[in-house]
Write an enzyme that holds these catalytic residues in place. Structure first.
Site, mmCIF file in Angstrom:
data_model
loop_
_atom_site.group_PDB
_atom_site.id
_atom_site.type_symbol
_atom_site.label_atom_id
_atom_site.label_comp_id
_atom_site.label_asym_id
_atom_site.label_seq_id
_atom_site.Cartn_x
_atom_site.Cartn_y
_atom_site.Cartn_z
ATOM 1 N N HIS A 155 44.576 30.100 36.472
ATOM 2 C CA HIS A 155 44.622 29.474 37.304
ATOM 3 C C HIS A 155 44.335 28.262 37.280
ATOM 4 C CE1 HIS A 155 41.517 28.040 39.794
ATOM 5 N NE2 HIS A 155 41.161 28.918 38.967
ATOM 6 N N CYS A 156 45.185 27.323 37.258
ATOM 7 C CA CYS A 156 45.079 26.146 37.047
ATOM 8 C C CYS A 156 45.044 24.736 38.421
ATOM 9 C CB CYS A 156 45.924 25.078 36.064
ATOM 10 S SG CYS A 156 47.682 25.450 36.587
ATOM 11 N N MET A 157 45.529 23.412 38.679
ATOM 12 C CA MET A 157 45.299 22.946 39.764
ATOM 13 C C MET A 157 46.832 23.437 40.671
ATOM 14 S SD MET A 157 43.701 21.055 41.362
ATOM 15 C CE MET A 157 43.673 20.412 42.866
#
Length: 119
Positions: free
Chosen positions: A81-83
């Site tokens: 996951h990222c932002m």
């Protein structure tokens, strides 16, 4: 050969895995500055531009650098996951290319996570 379309996981599914699974390997691919402002508990920080190199490391090198065992190629619950989903997708695609057949991207990212968890 796996398709270039990364598999995805929803907020609800990820939250359920965090609550019950000991196999979940959650990778936060955001920058250090972003992670310093908040993170999903239990995640391992591997910036997106280093994911490929990290997953190509020997298991002992990986453990020395990240403090956790390197996931197996058939790890059942490998989630990136990222932002907001884009870097997570990039990392998930890289993982597929290296043979991680079950890699998934949490598309809502930390943005959705923090909104729903108040952190």
């Amino acid at each position: 050969m796996a398709s270039s379309v990364a598999k995805e996981i929803s907020y609800e599914d990820l939250k359920a895995l965090l609550g019950k699974s000991e196999n979940l390997f959650l990778v936060d691919v955001r920058s250090k500055e972003e992670v310093d402002k908040g993170r999903i508990q239990g995640s391992v920080h591997i910036p997106v531009d280093t994911v490929e190199a990290a997953l190509a490391m020997a298991p002992d090198q990986f453990k020395a650098k990240y403090g956790v065992n390197k996931p197996l190629l058939d790890a059942p619950e490998l989630v990136f996951h990222c932002m907001m989903g884009m870097r997570g997708k990039t990392a998930t695609t890289k993982a597929y290319e290296l043979g991680y057949v079950n890699a998934r991207n949490f598309t809502g990212g930390y943005k959705e996570w923090s909104e729903k968890n108040g952190k």
